[in-house]
Design an enzyme around this catalytic site. Sequence first.
Site, PDB file in Angstrom:
ATOM      1  N   GLU A 115      -0.268   2.332  -3.588  1.00 38.68           N
ATOM      2  CA  GLU A 115       0.148   1.555  -4.665  1.00 38.68           C
ATOM      3  C   GLU A 115       0.773   0.506  -5.035  1.00 38.68           C
ATOM      4  O   GLU A 115       1.919  -0.422  -3.985  1.00 38.68           O
ATOM      5  CB  GLU A 115       2.378   2.651  -4.293  1.00 38.68           C
ATOM      6  CG  GLU A 115       2.180   4.229  -4.651  1.00 38.68           C
ATOM      7  CD  GLU A 115       3.805   4.767  -3.849  1.00 38.68           C
ATOM      8  OE1 GLU A 115       4.523   4.053  -3.534  1.00 38.68           O
ATOM      9  OE2 GLU A 115       4.180   5.806  -4.638  1.00 38.68           O
ATOM     10  N   GLU A 161      -0.469  12.007  -4.991  1.00 37.02           N
ATOM     11  CA  GLU A 161       1.507  11.801  -4.471  1.00 37.02           C
ATOM     12  C   GLU A 161       1.699  12.319  -4.997  1.00 37.02           C
ATOM     13  O   GLU A 161       1.498  12.778  -6.436  1.00 37.02           O
ATOM     14  CB  GLU A 161       1.504  10.719  -3.917  1.00 37.02           C
ATOM     15  CG  GLU A 161       1.808  10.199  -2.603  1.00 37.02           C
ATOM     16  CD  GLU A 161       2.529   9.070  -2.377  1.00 37.02           C
ATOM     17  OE1 GLU A 161       3.666   9.146  -2.510  1.00 37.02           O
ATOM     18  OE2 GLU A 161       1.871   7.712  -1.304  1.00 37.02           O
TER      19      GLU A 161
END
Length: 749
Positions: free
Chosen positions: A247, A497
């Site tokens: 991220e 994810e």
Amino acid sequence: MAPLRLHIEGRTFRDSANREVTLRGINVAGDAKFPTSPDLPSNHSEHFYDGDNVSFIDRPFSIDEAHTHFSRLKRWGYTLIRYIFTWEAIEHAGPGKYDEEWIQHTIRVLRLAKGYGFYVFMDPHQDVWSRFTGGCGAPIWTVYAAGLNPRAFPATQAAWVHNTYPDPAKYPKMIWATNYTRLACQIIFTMFFAGREYAPKAIIDGKNIQDYLQDHFVWACRHLAQRIHEAGDIENDVVIGWESVNEPNKGLVGFQDISVIPAEQKLQKGPSPTAWQAILLGSGRSCEMDTWDFGGLGPYKSGTTLVDPKGEMAWLPADYDDSRYGWKRDPGWKLGECIWAQHGLWDPSNDTLLKKDYFAKDPESGLKIDYEYFTNKWFMSYYRKHREALTSIHSDAIMFCQPPVLEIPPSLKGTEDDDPNMVFSPHFYDGVTLMMKKWNRYWNVDVFGILRGRYLSPAFAIKVGETAIRNCFRDQLSAIRREGTDYMGNHPCVFTEIGIPYDMDEKYAYRTGDYSSQLSALDANHFALEGCGANGYALWNYTAMNNHEWGDMWNGEDLSIFSLDDKALPLSPNRYPQDQKSANNSTMSVDRNLKQTLSTPSLSSQRSNTPAEIGSNPGYRAAEAFVRPSPIATAGDVISYGFDLRNCTFTLALECKEAATEDAPTETFLPEYHFPRDATDIEVSSGKWTISVDDEDGGMIQRLRWWHDKGKQSLTVKGVKIRPGTSMGQDEEAPGYLEWCRQTGCRVM
């Protein structure tokens, strides 16, 4: 040279027999974000700032416990592990000081994973940069290198840190993610990705802070890759590749006006400063700012508040001993003063903002910056450095490229970066459920559609009814996957994810054992994953220490599919078959490795010390929804597959140019819970099939093997329809299952 155990062919994964591999994965483990010694989950404050003297040995779990966890995951049908580790775990003691003991522990764990047949890719994980800025990832010395004083973050609100929050139990839900838009992260991510352009005075050891931080991070990952390579029996055999970084965030790069909240900043919660207010707070000035909360339709302004640091600064004081880590900071970079003031962005003598558009354009080209521009220039510059360092050691590594979350991917198609060994690895969460910690079966929102401007008004993005919600999730994932192909080229897509919060409805399930909301949410997410055309996923997450009181032990999150306080799903809804007629009329075939099962480590777990008032009524933790059938290896190409949980029906459609061979049939994981062999009906378009219990990979699982003809083929498997949560019988390690195996063997047709 022997064929690789897993390789990429176009947009599919293939095994050594050239069957398409579908990766059904799990993130291991959530508690790898914080150290074991001292044991510092995010609700603990003692020794927190002593960040140099920590150890992550026994993360994700100890060697003694590894068999228990791997057996459990294998039995649940997982084939892929996204292996969570942090930069801090490798290099916590200081720049260039690697923790070789932790590295050797990691190698031992990976060797054990190999025995269970897992594919593993390594994830250098971060959330909002570091534990010391409210998340996990980088060691504390990187915060000092950036000129910041982490002890001052609470007073200046440069970061909301759970470890230092006055009452950890009342830490606001999901506020940790807003740290991306607070001072510490805005400073460090700007430096990490674009320090040369926006902080040219930030020189340390003769390098700009961008190169200093990037080089140390990449070198730490490369050092771990080198040790794995030297181990001799892990690279490619179990470790198939590496992810770029979890991220990534652009910091302040591209802010058109730092005195206002950018329109694209969708997440706001608690006191919500503009970047300019955050700068003032970091320099000890008081500011009145808006406060925000999160409702069913997203963030909403809830009021205003005055934040007063009382003169305390987020910057290291001018008299700080900067010799601690052996680096030499350039004299032009002054401690005790805001780095942006030193670059003329504002005047601390009268608190005047001089260059509100300082980050709006690329200083080199003069072009206006948006997130897409950032991704293509600065993220890709980092990604190339990361890729080259790791493939210099692990030449066959599959590179999982993760661009900024939900942003437009980099434009790589047809360029030198269009690497045939690359995977697009996006993330997706149902934001409404994640932020509200409530499953709303009546309506949800097409967030991705809003971000891409597909609606005249957000009101048109609302989807009403559970069927529409499920289809909306699937369509969002499909759109993300297609966008990856459009921009990055023809590559596999793995959602690395995706997951749900278990502590919904103020932990109602923990008090009652009723996991119906979690079941619906998980099933909706898996329906989307199975229907979107992706090549696999890694569910977030598995945490060995999870309990009902503190969840994943990190920032109030509770997404682990395992908890010490819940029961294990039985191997079958009824432990002993009442009617074995069909099994007795079939051919007996007990797995040749069945004896080894007798020594399989127990899957039982010791209960935690969770207070009874929080939840003393364990359930199956919605395992009925995540223990589900899936293709393992398909002779040919997968056209579609899916599991209808309500009707307990699995379908698979494929197409192959040649018939499946004796040594390489199509293989599917069939969980015993949903598909006990005495009560499972199978329809195939051609060929023969068998069901057998295997423990050849170290964990006992049930596989369906199908030898079909060439061309388009279909498979339908119907199991036992039961109301979720109503299974009777003992837990999964109870006696009787092995006896049943001996009695029934497998059906051959």
